[in-house]
Design a protein around this motif. Sequence first.
Motif, mmCIF file in Angstrom:
data_model
loop_
_atom_site.group_PDB
_atom_site.id
_atom_site.type_symbol
_atom_site.label_atom_id
_atom_site.label_comp_id
_atom_site.label_asym_id
_atom_site.label_seq_id
_atom_site.Cartn_x
_atom_site.Cartn_y
_atom_site.Cartn_z
ATOM 1 N N MET A 171 0.809 -1.219 0.000
ATOM 2 C CA MET A 171 0.000 0.000 0.000
ATOM 3 C C MET A 171 0.842 1.268 0.000
ATOM 4 O O MET A 171 0.338 2.353 0.281
ATOM 5 N N ASP A 172 2.118 1.129 -0.346
ATOM 6 C CA ASP A 172 2.976 2.309 -0.450
ATOM 7 C C ASP A 172 2.378 3.281 -1.461
ATOM 8 O O ASP A 172 2.006 2.899 -2.582
ATOM 9 N N GLU A 173 2.241 4.545 -1.076
ATOM 10 C CA GLU A 173 1.554 5.521 -1.922
ATOM 11 C C GLU A 173 2.276 5.791 -3.236
ATOM 12 O O GLU A 173 1.638 6.155 -4.229
ATOM 13 N N ALA A 174 3.588 5.604 -3.254
ATOM 14 C CA ALA A 174 4.353 5.925 -4.454
ATOM 15 C C ALA A 174 4.502 4.735 -5.398
ATOM 16 O O ALA A 174 4.420 4.876 -6.619
ATOM 17 N N LYS A 175 4.724 3.535 -4.843
ATOM 18 C CA LYS A 175 5.019 2.387 -5.711
ATOM 19 C C LYS A 175 4.265 1.123 -5.315
ATOM 20 O O LYS A 175 4.645 0.013 -5.714
ATOM 21 N N GLY A 176 3.205 1.273 -4.550
ATOM 22 C CA GLY A 176 2.410 0.115 -4.146
ATOM 23 C C GLY A 176 1.391 -0.291 -5.208
ATOM 24 O O GLY A 176 1.425 0.166 -6.354
ATOM 25 N N THR A 207 -3.777 1.748 -10.984
ATOM 26 C CA THR A 207 -4.306 2.937 -11.664
ATOM 27 C C THR A 207 -3.638 3.126 -13.020
ATOM 28 O O THR A 207 -4.308 3.376 -14.035
ATOM 29 N N ALA A 233 -1.864 0.357 -5.499
ATOM 30 C CA ALA A 233 -2.840 1.354 -5.959
ATOM 31 C C ALA A 233 -2.326 2.154 -7.152
ATOM 32 O O ALA A 233 -3.014 2.238 -8.181
ATOM 33 N N PRO A 234 -1.138 2.777 -7.074
ATOM 34 C CA PRO A 234 -0.659 3.510 -8.254
ATOM 35 C C PRO A 234 -0.372 2.600 -9.443
ATOM 36 O O PRO A 234 -0.599 2.978 -10.593
#
Length: 265
Positions: free
Chosen positions: A239-244, A250, A246-247
Amino acid sequence: MTKILLVGCGKMGSAMLAGWLERGIRAADVVVIDPHAQGLPDGVTVLGDVDLLSKTFIPDITILAVKPQVMAEVLPAYARLAGQTVFLSIAAGKPVEFFRRHLGEAAAVIRAMPNTPAAVQRGITVCFAGPGVAQEPRALAQSLLEAVGEVAWIDDESQMDAVTAVSGSGPAYVFLLAEVMAAAGVAAGLPADLADRLARATVSGGGELLRQSLDSSAQLRINVTSPGGTTAAALAVLMDEAKGMAPLMTDAVAAATKRGKELAG
């Protein structure tokens, strides 16, 4: 009795056919046009070419299940049915206007995007009804597609590229998840066969729990996660915002959506 013409009987076409017969559609009311079709259920009429189709056979619905890249050369032979049947296409990337251009403006067309879990009757199909599609053929299309899973409708055809990116291509993302989970298990010291078994069972079991639960996917994730535990440690990475995830997801869905628009021309 519902008369069905199925043009193309590959994996998706055969999955739908099996579902129809299980739901009570008579084999005698289905005509398949596919020069390569083999091993179809007894009673289903199989023709190698549309020229062999009786002029007296007027289907209530014509399912167009050939590959998108050959659709343009296949369609003109069915233009004579425009105004007499509703056409249901499962070809990715081909808009309603494409079919009306090749079949004539009188053609009533439903565009549908199913996915491969239809093979085990766990698919989901999203549909868009083009101009001139009445309520009765729309209900017929829904009934036939429900034989292989859930059905949803959209009113804006431009959303179909995103639908394709999420659910049409989505099973591949799930299979990749199982693949990389198994590989990670091997890297952590597990035998390959056990790692593969664990990944398959976890992904399929988690999916079934998600399907049956009234909780959101986020809540189900929280339910598994003990503060400071092993799951929390893994999720901190995923769930890391930069490389998890989710990105990455997306970007992946955006790339698939963009490609869908390119294929549509």
